[in-house]
Design an enzyme around this catalytic site. Structure first.
Site, short mmCIF file in Angstrom:
data_model
loop_
_atom_site.label_atom_id
_atom_site.label_comp_id
_atom_site.label_asym_id
_atom_site.label_seq_id
_atom_site.Cartn_x
_atom_site.Cartn_y
_atom_site.Cartn_z
CD GLU A 52 -3.96 -33.85 14.84
OE1 GLU A 52 -3.01 -34.52 15.21
OE2 GLU A 52 -4.69 -33.22 15.65
N GLY B 224 -8.98 -44.14 6.58
CA GLY B 224 -8.94 -44.75 5.25
C GLY B 224 -8.94 -43.70 4.16
#
Lengths: 360, 391
Positions: free
Chosen positions: B247, B131
């Site tokens: 990532e 979110g």
């Protein structure tokens, strides 16, 4: 996994940069490119030969420096940055051919080339339209070579030519007569392209089959070398553009503060850095992974050509009006890159190689 | 320079390959084209593949053993991901949990948080979504308005999140919410919120591809427990930024491997069409091959940087731009060269059955927007790499 250069090659690269900064600053290099008859600094080439630069990729046991394709690429990147004039890469290609010649004459010419005693070049191209089928029309018979070769960089200055003929490779030492070189007026005057008509005595070095193999290997080295030169040229082009856009004021601010110019330069950086990855990966393959070397070199050459042309064009664009003047330097880089893109293996031929390597 | 994998790496690669061969029942493209598989069924296929990977210890590989990892190196992780793509295995559903939240908890979470969330994250029992983005805070993420107000020991979240990938299937969401309306970066905190509660409303959004992989999430006083604040109050921005950088890197080789699969299909389709010999077709095709190798070369460089223990710098923006823009070029070229049949969706009459290029073409539009748009990546390069001045 290690992408950085090892200590020796990093040192070689660094010392090459320092040498060129002191011995061949761009103003000097431009004077040589624009005004000298040879198109290169003979004394500096002799100096480079003494330092071992003419046999970089030649193994030590054959009289070279033995730094391999990676070392050669690192040096060429620096030569590209400096827009260094002269037949440096062409000599490396000739050395690659001579290494494969079994006749003692080959070893002797290689020695002279590496020692800087003779400017030995390859004369192969006959077609006016780009890549060659390697079936030369140039004729060899009874110790004489007759025929014409085109687009030989610095051909008029050579002390000896390795000429592809219908009977294999021959070496033609510069004779007093029987070798006529016409200087071509090309996009990049600095390359001193020449057409050469031969009707000269010569010595046969190889048969046709060996000639094809050796020329292929030299062309491969040439493609890799041209990609490395383009990498260096792109790097410097970007640096020049960055400093210009930070200095140049318009609308009350340095133009580098405008987002459109920032993003354009970010793209120039991306093109340059991705070319670097492709070029060094190809160099590594040339030294360590022969099965994929030919394919990865074709990738690097095609990628560097596309990227380089775009970067050089954007450099002129971002310099604006002054970028179109002879006085400013971006056009030196544009012309060299465009020439390297087209010669040393056209993009079209590299693309076809990539597909064929994948059996497509 | 050394671009070779070590014998241990090669051994690991063949282990992975063997394991995938033995365990992968159907390739992902086959699952996608199975008429029995709707979006929900496909998520279950992905979930069960994740469970298998977890049992075999292939998830969170580079995490400490204590947290389900095997202390793998980044190179091993990259090899695993590359092999997964090469085999066309299903993408795991909990990629946001494992890719982003897991490392965040390991680095910034409490012992209790790790114990509570990591095992179920790995097993796929709890799917996570992220979110971050809001309707008025996309690229300018720090302008987010969703707020967290104290309620005793706990927090109440109010606001809206959008483009929430996997939102429609997620059980939990990690949320950036404002704990101080005035401090732009320092007023943001990082919360873990269960979606199955009063005060949380998840609505799927229909995407241009016709799928609803993302959704929007409305919070109206949703409860976040006090113990589910990650880091300290006001550390949310910093945590989010470091988490995003985890990532990068290990996926250095996955995109080229995925592209290999696509390119092989493109070549196959051109053979079927009998156009593979045409010079213009060959040129376009070859340029894709060249660019994919350029991306792979960049991947090797990134991997080498990571393997030497350095974090990838802002240069990882190069990678994001390269793969996302290449993907668009690739699917555009396929739609152009393969002819009208490539426009047909997988289950259409007359469609080629191997690849849904029309879906890829649409889907590839997302790559240059999510996870830092191309424009933001270029800003990063101009500011942090080229040091260009701000006006």
């Amino acid at each position: 996994m290690q992408f950085n250069l090892d200590e020796d090659r990093a040192l070689l690269k660094q010392s090459t940069r320092e040498l060129l900064e002191s011995e061949s600053p761009l103003t000097d290099a431009r004077a040589i490119m624009e005004d000298s008859s040879e198109g290169y600094d003979k004394a500096l080439y002799a100096n480079l030969a003494e330092l071992g630069y003419m046999g970089l990729a030649v193994p030590e046991e054959e009289g070279g420096s033995g730094v391999g394709a990676i070392g050669l690429v690192a040096v060429l990147e620096e030569l590209g940055r400096a827009a260094f004039p002269g037949p440096f890469l062409d000599m490396a290609m000739a050395a690659e051919v001579l290494r494969g010649v079994k006749e003692p004459e080959g070893a002797e010419w290689l020695r002279r080339l590496v020692a800087g005693e003779a400017l030995v070049l390859i004369a192969n191209s006959e077609s006016l339209s780009g890549d060659e089928p390697i079936e030369p029309n140039t004729h060899f018979e009874d110790g004489r070579v007759t025929g014409s070769k085109h687009f030989v960089p610095f051909g008029a200055q050579a002390d000896a030519m390795l000429v592809s003929t219908d009977a294999g490779l021959v070496v033609v030492p510069k004779p007093d007569a029987g070798w006529n070189a016409d200087l071509l007026e090309a996009l990049d005057h600095a390359q001193r392209l020449a057409s050469i008509d031969f009707d000269a005595s010569c010595t046969q070095l190889t048969d046709s089959g060996t000639a094809a193999t050796l020329l292929e290997s030299a062309h491969q080295l040439g493609a890799l070398g041209a990609a490395a030169l383009m990498l260096g040229l792109m790097e410097r082009t970007l640096e020049m553009t960055l400093s210009y856009t930070m200095e140049r004021q318009a609308f009350g601010a340095p133009i580098a503060t405008f987002q459109v110019l920032q993003h354009r330069q970010a793209d120039m950086f991306i093109h340059t850095e991705s070319t670097r990855a492709a070029v060094y990966r190809a160099a590594w393959a040339a030294d360590h992974d022969p099965d994929s070397a030919s394919r990865l070199i074709a990738v690097a050459k095609a990628a560097a050509g596309d990227a380089g042309r775009w970067v050089a064009g954007q450099s002129i664009q971002l310099h604006g009006g002054v970028g179109y003047t002879w006085e400013y330097d971006p056009h030196i880089y544009l012309k060299r890159i465009k020439t390297l893109e087209q010669f040393y293996g056209t993009t079209r031929s590299q693309l076809e190689k990539v597909l064929q390597a994948a059996r497509i | 320079m050394d671009l070779q994998f070590t014998p241990q790496h090669e051994k690991f690669r063949s282990e992975v390959r063997g394991w995938i061969d033995a365990n992968l029942e159907r390739r992902w493209t086959e699952e996608l084209r199975d008429p029995a598989n709707g979006e929900n069924e496909l998520v279950e296929v992905r979930r069960s593949w994740q469970a298998k990977l977890n049992e075999a210890g292939y998830l969170g590989m580079d995490w400490p053993e204590e947290w389900g990892g095997r202390g793998a190196t980044v190179v091993e992780k990259a090899i695993f991901l590359e092999e997964s793509l090469r085999a066309d295995s299903p993408p795991i559903p909990n990629f946001l949990g494992i890719g982003l939240l897991g490392p965040a908890l390991i680095h910034h979470g409490t012992e209790d948080q790790r114990r509570r969330f990591i095992p179920k994250m790995l097993s796929g029992e709890e799917i996570w979504c992220q979110g971050f983005s809001e309707p008025a805070a996309g690229s300018d993420l720090a302008s987010l308005r969703c707020r967290a107000e104290p309620d005793g020991e706990d927090w109440r979240i109010t606001g809206q999140k959008v483009w929430t990938t996997f939102g429609p299937w997620a059980d939990w969401i990690f949320v950036l919410a404002r704990t101080d309306m005035d401090d732009r970066h320092g007023g943001i905190s990082f919360f873990l919120v269960p979606l199955d509660q009063e005060g949380c409303d998840v609505r799927p959004l229909l995407q241009i591809s016709g799928e609803s992989e993302f959704g929007e999430v409305f919070f109206d006083g949703a409860l976040a427990k006090g113990e589910h604040l990650v880091g300290k109050i006001g550390e949310g921005w910093r945590i989010a930024m470091t988490v995003l950088s985890y990532e990068r890197g290990a996926s250095a080789l996955t995109d080229p491997a995925r592209n290999d699969v696509f390119l092989a299909d493109l070549v196959e389709g051109l053979r079927e069409n009998g156009t593979l010999h045409l010079p213009d077709v060959r040129e376009k095709l070859a340029r894709l091959f060249v660019q994919n190798e350029v991306i792979r070369a960049n991947g090797y460089r990134t991997l080498a940087t990571l393997a030497s223990g350095s974090a990838p710098g802002p240069e990882s923006s190069i990678e994001k731009l390269l793969w996302s823009e290449y993907a668009q070029k690739q699917s555009e070229t396929a739609l152009e060269l393969l002819g009208p049949r490539a426009h047909l969706r997988l289950r259409s009459p007359l469609a080629r059955t191997e690849m849904d290029w029309a879906r890829e073409f649409l889907w590839d539009r997302a790559g240059t927007i999510y996870s830092g748009s191309s424009e933001i990546q270029r800003n990063i390069i101009s500011k942090r790499v080229l040091n260009l001045p701000t006006s």
